[in-house]
Design a protein around this motif. Structure first.
Motif, PDB file in Angstrom:
ATOM      1  N   ARG A 103      -3.081  17.594   7.412  1.00  0.00           N
ATOM      2  CA  ARG A 103      -4.560  17.979   7.437  1.00  0.00           C
ATOM      3  C   ARG A 103      -5.208  17.617   5.983  1.00  0.00           C
ATOM      4  N   ARG A 104      -4.328  17.699   4.898  1.00  0.00           N
ATOM      5  CA  ARG A 104      -4.912  17.058   3.916  1.00  0.00           C
ATOM      6  C   ARG A 104      -3.834  16.323   3.332  1.00  0.00           C
ATOM      7  N   LEU A 105      -4.425  15.289   2.641  1.00  0.00           N
ATOM      8  CA  LEU A 105      -3.559  14.166   1.786  1.00  0.00           C
ATOM      9  C   LEU A 105      -4.019  14.200   0.682  1.00  0.00           C
ATOM     10  N   ALA A 106      -3.409  13.887  -0.464  1.00  0.00           N
ATOM     11  CA  ALA A 106      -3.778  13.430  -1.811  1.00  0.00           C
ATOM     12  C   ALA A 106      -2.689  12.510  -2.226  1.00  0.00           C
ATOM     13  N   LEU A 107      -3.373  11.333  -2.428  1.00  0.00           N
ATOM     14  CA  LEU A 107      -2.714  10.215  -3.175  1.00  0.00           C
ATOM     15  C   LEU A 107      -2.734  10.552  -4.694  1.00  0.00           C
ATOM     16  N   ASP A 108      -1.796  10.734  -5.257  1.00  0.00           N
ATOM     17  CA  ASP A 108      -1.601  10.867  -6.929  1.00  0.00           C
ATOM     18  C   ASP A 108      -1.459   9.586  -7.201  1.00  0.00           C
ATOM     19  N   LEU A 109      -2.085   8.858  -8.163  1.00  0.00           N
ATOM     20  CA  LEU A 109      -1.832   7.546  -8.662  1.00  0.00           C
ATOM     21  C   LEU A 109      -1.323   7.567 -10.030  1.00  0.00           C
ATOM     22  N   SER A 110      -1.011   8.968 -10.734  1.00  0.00           N
ATOM     23  CA  SER A 110      -0.776   8.728 -11.932  1.00  0.00           C
ATOM     24  C   SER A 110       0.445   8.109 -12.655  1.00  0.00           C
ATOM     25  N   GLY A 111       1.150   7.549 -11.698  1.00  0.00           N
ATOM     26  CA  GLY A 111       2.261   6.746 -12.352  1.00  0.00           C
ATOM     27  C   GLY A 111       2.202   5.200 -12.063  1.00  0.00           C
ATOM     28  N   VAL A 112       0.976   4.942 -11.450  1.00  0.00           N
ATOM     29  CA  VAL A 112       0.608   3.345 -11.277  1.00  0.00           C
ATOM     30  C   VAL A 112       0.302   2.631 -12.648  1.00  0.00           C
ATOM     31  N   THR A 113       1.137   1.605 -12.653  1.00  0.00           N
ATOM     32  CA  THR A 113       0.982   0.778 -13.890  1.00  0.00           C
ATOM     33  C   THR A 113       0.139  -0.275 -13.994  1.00  0.00           C
ATOM     34  N   PHE A 114       0.150  -0.806 -12.641  1.00  0.00           N
ATOM     35  CA  PHE A 114      -0.640  -2.027 -12.479  1.00  0.00           C
ATOM     36  C   PHE A 114      -1.343  -1.926 -10.890  1.00  0.00           C
ATOM     37  N   MET A 115      -2.437  -2.424 -10.468  1.00  0.00           N
ATOM     38  CA  MET A 115      -3.024  -2.277  -9.301  1.00  0.00           C
ATOM     39  C   MET A 115      -3.931  -3.639  -9.038  1.00  0.00           C
ATOM     40  N   ASP A 116      -3.795  -4.307  -7.900  1.00  0.00           N
ATOM     41  CA  ASP A 116      -4.484  -5.365  -7.658  1.00  0.00           C
ATOM     42  C   ASP A 116      -5.205  -4.855  -6.252  1.00  0.00           C
ATOM     43  N   SER A 117      -5.878  -5.998  -5.746  1.00  0.00           N
ATOM     44  CA  SER A 117      -6.679  -5.645  -4.288  1.00  0.00           C
ATOM     45  C   SER A 117      -5.936  -5.042  -3.190  1.00  0.00           C
ATOM     46  N   LEU A 135      -7.147   2.619   1.983  1.00  0.00           N
ATOM     47  CA  LEU A 135      -7.957   2.512   3.191  1.00  0.00           C
ATOM     48  C   LEU A 135      -7.033   2.780   4.373  1.00  0.00           C
ATOM     49  N   ARG A 136      -5.713   2.253   4.332  1.00  0.00           N
ATOM     50  CA  ARG A 136      -4.873   2.685   5.607  1.00  0.00           C
ATOM     51  C   ARG A 136      -4.685   3.954   5.350  1.00  0.00           C
ATOM     52  N   ALA A 137      -4.352   4.659   4.298  1.00  0.00           N
ATOM     53  CA  ALA A 137      -4.170   6.392   4.170  1.00  0.00           C
ATOM     54  C   ALA A 137      -5.430   6.921   4.504  1.00  0.00           C
ATOM     55  N   PHE A 138      -6.545   6.703   4.182  1.00  0.00           N
ATOM     56  CA  PHE A 138      -7.671   7.267   4.573  1.00  0.00           C
ATOM     57  C   PHE A 138      -7.792   7.079   6.212  1.00  0.00           C
ATOM     58  N   ARG A 139      -7.651   6.146   6.895  1.00  0.00           N
ATOM     59  CA  ARG A 139      -7.917   6.017   8.229  1.00  0.00           C
ATOM     60  C   ARG A 139      -6.709   6.760   8.997  1.00  0.00           C
ATOM     61  N   ARG A 140      -5.340   6.667   8.486  1.00  0.00           N
ATOM     62  CA  ARG A 140      -4.525   7.304   9.005  1.00  0.00           C
ATOM     63  C   ARG A 140      -4.813   8.759   9.139  1.00  0.00           C
ATOM     64  N   VAL A 141      -5.026   9.678   7.991  1.00  0.00           N
ATOM     65  CA  VAL A 141      -5.344  11.066   8.065  1.00  0.00           C
ATOM     66  C   VAL A 141      -6.684  11.318   8.971  1.00  0.00           C
ATOM     67  N   GLY A 142      -7.594  10.376   8.667  1.00  0.00           N
ATOM     68  CA  GLY A 142      -8.740  10.537   9.408  1.00  0.00           C
ATOM     69  C   GLY A 142      -8.457  10.747  10.981  1.00  0.00           C
ATOM     70  N   GLU A 143      -7.463   9.882  11.457  1.00  0.00           N
ATOM     71  CA  GLU A 143      -7.011   9.868  12.969  1.00  0.00           C
ATOM     72  C   GLU A 143      -6.490  11.304  13.322  1.00  0.00           C
ATOM     73  N   LEU A 144      -5.878  11.965  12.229  1.00  0.00           N
ATOM     74  CA  LEU A 144      -5.452  13.156  12.580  1.00  0.00           C
ATOM     75  C   LEU A 144      -6.366  14.435  12.110  1.00  0.00           C
ATOM     76  N   GLY A 145      -7.617  14.085  12.059  1.00  0.00           N
ATOM     77  CA  GLY A 145      -8.850  15.111  11.684  1.00  0.00           C
ATOM     78  C   GLY A 145      -8.532  15.599  10.301  1.00  0.00           C
ATOM     79  N   GLY A 146      -7.908  14.924   9.493  1.00  0.00           N
ATOM     80  CA  GLY A 146      -7.685  15.702   8.293  1.00  0.00           C
ATOM     81  C   GLY A 146      -8.462  14.846   7.151  1.00  0.00           C
ATOM     82  N   GLN A 147      -8.234  15.250   5.805  1.00  0.00           N
ATOM     83  CA  GLN A 147      -9.311  14.740   4.641  1.00  0.00           C
ATOM     84  C   GLN A 147      -8.285  14.129   3.695  1.00  0.00           C
ATOM     85  N   MET A 148      -8.739  13.247   2.829  1.00  0.00           N
ATOM     86  CA  MET A 148      -7.929  12.857   1.796  1.00  0.00           C
ATOM     87  C   MET A 148      -8.717  12.737   0.359  1.00  0.00           C
ATOM     88  N   THR A 149      -7.900  12.775  -0.578  1.00  0.00           N
ATOM     89  CA  THR A 149      -8.262  12.453  -1.795  1.00  0.00           C
ATOM     90  C   THR A 149      -7.354  11.650  -2.420  1.00  0.00           C
TER      91      THR A 149
END
Length: 102
Positions: free
Chosen positions: A42-56, A63-77
């Motif tokens: 119902r709630r998903l948190a993506l923790d990016l604290s260990g990300v050393t590099f990110m591109d597009s 966006l995929r995580a946001f859509r998947r959790v939204g399909e379940l009626g949940g919220q994401m941060t």
């Protein structure tokens, strides 16, 4: 690149570490889908604290995580975003769609 999942009672934290680029994004999304399907959060948190590099590709992951959790009626941060990844995500305007926490 690594994805770890913690949580209980339909609250889930996915921690992503390493590089989030074209080569790793597919693996991240497959693992994320597997965990979401198994736990139905119902709630998903993506923790990016260990990300050393990110591109597009990181935009697609979020966006995929946001859509998947939204399909379940949940919220994401998204939390603990490193400076470099933050530049990529802000340039895409994701803060208008997804809630970000420090």
């Amino acid at each position: 690149m690594a994805v770890t999942c913690t949580g209980a009672d339909r609250e889930m934290v996915l921690t992503i570490s390493g590089e989030v680029d074209h080569h790793g994004a597919g693996e991240i999304m497959r693992e994320m889908d597997r965990q979401v399907d198994a736990q139905l959060p119902r709630r998903l948190a993506l923790d990016l604290s260990g990300v050393t590099f990110m591109d597009s590709s990181g935009i697609a992951v979020i966006l995929r995580a946001f859509r998947r959790v939204g399909e379940l009626g949940g919220q994401m941060t998204v939390r603990n975003v490193p400076a470099q990844a933050g530049k990529v995500l802000r340039a895409a305007g994701l803060e208008r769609i997804v809630k970000f926490e420090s």
